[in-house]
Write a protein that holds these residues in place. Structure first.
Motif, PDB file in Angstrom:
ATOM      1  N   ARG A   1       0.474  23.755  19.264  1.00  0.00           N
ATOM      2  CA  ARG A   1      -0.601  24.036  18.314  1.00  0.00           C
ATOM      3  C   ARG A   1      -0.052  24.330  16.911  1.00  0.00           C
ATOM      4  O   ARG A   1      -0.702  24.027  15.905  1.00  0.00           O
ATOM      5  N   ARG A   2       1.133  24.856  16.847  1.00  0.00           N
ATOM      6  CA  ARG A   2       1.747  25.109  15.540  1.00  0.00           C
ATOM      7  C   ARG A   2       2.026  23.787  14.809  1.00  0.00           C
ATOM      8  O   ARG A   2       1.764  23.646  13.601  1.00  0.00           O
ATOM      9  N   LYS A   3       2.564  22.819  15.534  1.00  0.00           N
ATOM     10  CA  LYS A   3       2.893  21.525  14.931  1.00  0.00           C
ATOM     11  C   LYS A   3       1.621  20.808  14.484  1.00  0.00           C
ATOM     12  O   LYS A   3       1.581  20.191  13.395  1.00  0.00           O
ATOM     13  N   VAL A   4       0.577  20.883  15.319  1.00  0.00           N
ATOM     14  CA  VAL A   4      -0.691  20.244  14.951  1.00  0.00           C
ATOM     15  C   VAL A   4      -1.255  20.893  13.701  1.00  0.00           C
ATOM     16  O   VAL A   4      -1.754  20.213  12.798  1.00  0.00           O
ATOM     17  N   PHE A   5      -1.202  22.179  13.642  1.00  0.00           N
ATOM     18  CA  PHE A   5      -1.730  22.906  12.478  1.00  0.00           C
ATOM     19  C   PHE A   5      -0.979  22.534  11.216  1.00  0.00           C
ATOM     20  O   PHE A   5      -1.583  22.280  10.146  1.00  0.00           O
ATOM     21  N   GLU A   6       0.361  22.477  11.289  1.00  0.00           N
ATOM     22  CA  GLU A   6       1.154  22.124  10.111  1.00  0.00           C
ATOM     23  C   GLU A   6       0.867  20.687   9.665  1.00  0.00           C
ATOM     24  O   GLU A   6       0.822  20.402   8.451  1.00  0.00           O
ATOM     25  N   ARG A   7       0.644  19.736  10.626  1.00  0.00           N
ATOM     26  CA  ARG A   7       0.356  18.342  10.261  1.00  0.00           C
ATOM     27  C   ARG A   7      -1.008  18.223   9.568  1.00  0.00           C
ATOM     28  O   ARG A   7      -1.163  17.550   8.552  1.00  0.00           O
ATOM     29  N   GLU A   8      -2.032  18.940  10.123  1.00  0.00           N
ATOM     30  CA  GLU A   8      -3.357  18.891   9.525  1.00  0.00           C
ATOM     31  C   GLU A   8      -3.352  19.510   8.133  1.00  0.00           C
ATOM     32  O   GLU A   8      -4.091  19.089   7.236  1.00  0.00           O
ATOM     33  N   ARG A   9      -2.516  20.515   7.943  1.00  0.00           N
ATOM     34  CA  ARG A   9      -2.417  21.127   6.619  1.00  0.00           C
ATOM     35  C   ARG A   9      -1.855  20.148   5.595  1.00  0.00           C
ATOM     36  O   ARG A   9      -2.337  20.041   4.456  1.00  0.00           O
TER      37      ARG A   9
ATOM     38  N   HIS B   1      -4.347  27.080  16.800  1.00  0.00           N
ATOM     39  CA  HIS B   1      -3.032  27.713  16.661  1.00  0.00           C
ATOM     40  C   HIS B   1      -3.111  29.228  16.837  1.00  0.00           C
ATOM     41  O   HIS B   1      -2.282  29.833  17.523  1.00  0.00           O
ATOM     42  N   GLN B   2      -4.111  29.854  16.259  1.00  0.00           N
ATOM     43  CA  GLN B   2      -4.279  31.299  16.401  1.00  0.00           C
ATOM     44  C   GLN B   2      -4.597  31.697  17.847  1.00  0.00           C
ATOM     45  O   GLN B   2      -4.113  32.703  18.347  1.00  0.00           O
ATOM     46  N   ALA B   3      -5.391  30.862  18.529  1.00  0.00           N
ATOM     47  CA  ALA B   3      -5.729  31.141  19.925  1.00  0.00           C
ATOM     48  C   ALA B   3      -4.492  31.039  20.814  1.00  0.00           C
ATOM     49  O   ALA B   3      -4.288  31.832  21.751  1.00  0.00           O
ATOM     50  N   SER B   4      -3.636  30.063  20.531  1.00  0.00           N
ATOM     51  CA  SER B   4      -2.411  29.923  21.331  1.00  0.00           C
ATOM     52  C   SER B   4      -1.470  31.114  21.109  1.00  0.00           C
ATOM     53  O   SER B   4      -0.791  31.564  22.039  1.00  0.00           O
ATOM     54  N   ALA B   5      -1.429  31.610  19.870  1.00  0.00           N
ATOM     55  CA  ALA B   5      -0.594  32.786  19.591  1.00  0.00           C
ATOM     56  C   ALA B   5      -1.113  34.013  20.351  1.00  0.00           C
ATOM     57  O   ALA B   5      -0.331  34.808  20.886  1.00  0.00           O
ATOM     58  N   ALA B   6      -2.441  34.163  20.430  1.00  0.00           N
ATOM     59  CA  ALA B   6      -3.027  35.280  21.186  1.00  0.00           C
ATOM     60  C   ALA B   6      -2.715  35.155  22.669  1.00  0.00           C
ATOM     61  O   ALA B   6      -2.447  36.155  23.363  1.00  0.00           O
ATOM     62  N   ALA B   7      -2.716  33.922  23.183  1.00  0.00           N
ATOM     63  CA  ALA B   7      -2.403  33.712  24.598  1.00  0.00           C
ATOM     64  C   ALA B   7      -0.959  34.100  24.906  1.00  0.00           C
ATOM     65  O   ALA B   7      -0.647  34.637  25.976  1.00  0.00           O
TER      66      ALA B   7
ATOM     67  N   ALA C   1       2.183  29.436  27.867  1.00  0.00           N
ATOM     68  CA  ALA C   1       1.568  29.893  26.616  1.00  0.00           C
ATOM     69  C   ALA C   1       2.501  29.672  25.435  1.00  0.00           C
ATOM     70  O   ALA C   1       2.053  29.298  24.332  1.00  0.00           O
ATOM     71  N   VAL C   2       3.784  29.872  25.640  1.00  0.00           N
ATOM     72  CA  VAL C   2       4.746  29.638  24.563  1.00  0.00           C
ATOM     73  C   VAL C   2       4.775  28.165  24.193  1.00  0.00           C
ATOM     74  O   VAL C   2       4.799  27.786  22.994  1.00  0.00           O
ATOM     75  N   THR C   3       4.753  27.275  25.189  1.00  0.00           N
ATOM     76  CA  THR C   3       4.769  25.833  24.926  1.00  0.00           C
ATOM     77  C   THR C   3       3.507  25.400  24.197  1.00  0.00           C
ATOM     78  O   THR C   3       3.554  24.612  23.241  1.00  0.00           O
ATOM     79  N   GLU C   4       2.364  25.921  24.668  1.00  0.00           N
ATOM     80  CA  GLU C   4       1.095  25.586  24.029  1.00  0.00           C
ATOM     81  C   GLU C   4       1.071  26.057  22.580  1.00  0.00           C
ATOM     82  O   GLU C   4       0.566  25.355  21.679  1.00  0.00           O
ATOM     83  N   LYS C   5       1.621  27.235  22.338  1.00  0.00           N
ATOM     84  CA  LYS C   5       1.659  27.759  20.969  1.00  0.00           C
ATOM     85  C   LYS C   5       2.500  26.858  20.073  1.00  0.00           C
ATOM     86  O   LYS C   5       2.130  26.592  18.908  1.00  0.00           O
ATOM     87  N   GLU C   6       3.639  26.389  20.587  1.00  0.00           N
ATOM     88  CA  GLU C   6       4.503  25.527  19.784  1.00  0.00           C
ATOM     89  C   GLU C   6       3.794  24.211  19.441  1.00  0.00           C
ATOM     90  O   GLU C   6       3.883  23.717  18.301  1.00  0.00           O
TER      91      GLU C   6
END
Length: 528
Positions: free
Chosen positions: A269-277, A297-303, A262-267
């Motif tokens: 999703r964070r990078k993808v979110f920052e790139r799309e932004r 990204h929010q779903a990965s943080a919840a996981a 879950a920590v890896t997935e969150k990291e």
């Protein structure tokens, strides 16, 4: 032969005549000289219940000889001879008025015997129950009635009238006269003045030492597994966070793996979110792609939070979770650590043993402060309250006292023992107290700096009344009712009834108590 028979018959006839004369002479005087009753005379002797005292030929409701409640209040009674003390010629022959007729049946003068002469009751304006009216007053002219045997006033003679012993400061105690001036020494009577010292009043009760339940922990694995290592033993002193044992478990490995994933997935999703932004800001990416990346990204943080919470439930603390993230801990291993400092008092963990969920591997206790569970009698509950000082003593540790504080009293009383439970927190810095020890607790309820104190042996229990014997002369002692206070170290406080300068018997008091109760054992004031 015929002359002998005639003589025998004459002798028998003479004997019978003499017997008849004797019987007629023994008949009651009132029976031989009673005049014929006048009409209505029977109304002078009302019998409420229709019963008569056969022993004294009187209505039971008026027979003061048999019923003590019918006797004249405040008038001494001679129990040895069943009559009023001022009408007992055996005890006080000097009081007898030989010019007045005497009723031998009721031990009163004829002119005051209302049992023989019921008309006397009509002559008195207020005939009290069982009282003989104004005519029964002792003819001693108001002088004190003395006990001739013991040389003290009858109302103060403890040997003749021990029943007069009452706890009333307004009247003197009862006197006990010994046979001679040497009797006290022969009986081992020791006299000395009381001590004046500091004394604490309190409630004594039994106690049992237990562990402080606020500082007691059962260490469990929370998962099924195998004990990999044991780091402590019975009696080990540990600090908060110290490692106690490790347990390997498939469940632990799965939870750790899920968290790392879950920590890896969150990291990611964070990078993808920052790139799309950034792409959206350059108008290269669409709004939809940005929103999808944000949601992922929010779903990965919840996981991550969910996986982290599972580790916490399994017993991982923040430092262990951080070490897992930094890859500094061994996957699949649960570390059992001390939640606070204390001593390992129980151990069930054995290396290689298979453990199940909720199996207790260690018991950890902080033994620096223990509890004393006390049982307080219901009759003493009004004297105690939380916050009072308590002194604990243990029979196996003689001469040692452990101070504590009463912190809690139960809201209910045991229906069988009629006692309420209380809790005392007691310091055990030296570790001398052990759980399950029995102790005696003294709850301090009062304190006096000028308490009158005597040895416990100085106090005698006389028919339920605490009594001390005060010497008034070499062969005369006063039985003094007293009020008791605190008791400690073989000494007891006299709260009232004794002055510090009075000589009191501290040894041999039982001999004086026996003399005091002599009349109840059958000896009286006219016995040799």
């Amino acid at each position: 032969m015929k002359l002998t028979d005639l003589t025998r018959h004459r002798a028998m006839f003479v004997w019978l005549v003499a017997l008849l004369v004797l019987l007629s002479a023994c008949s009651p005087a009132e029976e031989r000289a009673a005049p014929d009753p006048e009409p209505g005379a029977s109304a002078a002797q009302p019998e409420a219940d229709g019963t008569t005292c056969a022993a004294h030929a009187a209505p039971k409701e008026q027979c003061f000889i048999c019923d003590p409640s019918l006797r004249e209040k405040g008038r001494l009674w001679c129990r040895e001879h069943d009559r009023y003390e001022d009408r007992c010629w055996l005890c006080h022959p000097e009081l007898e008025d030989k010019d007045r007729l005497w009723c031998t049946e009721h031990s009163l003068y004829e002119d005051e015997c209302f049992l023989c002469h019921p008309e006397l009751l009509e002559e008195t304006s207020e005939p009290a129950e069982g009282a003989t009216g104004s005519s029964t007053t002792s003819e001693s002219g108001g002088s004190t009635l003395m006990c001739n045997e013991h040389g003290v006033p009858e109302e103060e003679c403890g040997i003749c009238h021990p029943e007069l012993l009452v706890q009333d400061p307004s009247r003197p105690g009862l006197k006990v006269r010994l046979a001679s001036e040497a009797s006290a020494a022969k009986a081992g009577v020791v006299v000395r003045t009381p001590e004046v010292q500091q004394m604490e009043g309190g409630v004594g009760c039994f106690a049992e030492i237990t562990f402080n339940q606020n500082k007691l922990a059962k260490i469990t694995s929370l998962v099924a597994g195998v004990v990999k290592s044991v780091k402590v033993d019975l009696g080990s002193q540990v600090d908060r966070g110290d490692l106690l044992a490790t347990v390997t478990s498939e469940t632990i490995g799965e939870a750790q793996g899920a968290y790392l994933q879950a920590v890896t997935e969150k990291e990611l999703r964070r990078k993808v979110f920052e790139r799309e932004r950034d792409l959206l800001a350059q108008r290269i990416s669409s709004e939809r792609e940005y929103q999808e990346a944000e949601a992922a990204h929010q779903a990965s943080a919840a996981a991550v939070r969910q996986a982290r919470q599972r580790l916490v439930v399994l017993g991982f603390d923040e430092s262990q979770i951080a070490a897992l993230t930094d890859q500094q801990s061994m996957p699949g291993v649960l570390e059992l650590r001390a939640p606070f400092g204390g001593e390992i008092v129980e151990r069930a963990a054995v290396q290689g043993a298979v453990v199940d969920v909720a199996d207790v591997l260690f018991t950890l206790a902080d033994t620096s402060v223990l509890w004393g569970m006390v049982n307080i009698p219901e009759s003493q509950l009004s004297r105690v309250h939380p916050g009072q000082d308590v002194k604990l003593t243990v029979e196996s540790l003689p001469g040692q006292m452990f101070p504590g504080t009463l912190t809690w009293i139960s809201a209910s009383v045991d229906k069988r023992t009629r006692m309420a439970q209380g809790r005392v927190e007691v310091s055990n810095a030296g570790g001398r107290l052990k759980a399950q020890m029995f102790a005696h607790a003294q709850i301090s309820t009062s304190k006096s700096d000028q308490a009158v104190v005597v040895p416990v042996s100085a106090v005698q229990n006389v028919t339920g009344t605490p009594v001390v014997f005060v010497r008034t002369s070499i062969d005369l002692f006063e039985a003094r009712p007293v009020t008791l206070g605190a008791k400690q170290n073989g000494q007891i406080e006299i709260a009232s009834g004794l002055r510090p300068d009075e000589p009191v018997v501290v040894a041999g008091g039982f001999a004086l108590k026996s003399q005091f109760l002599a009349s109840r054992l059958g000896a009286g004031c006219v016995d040799d």
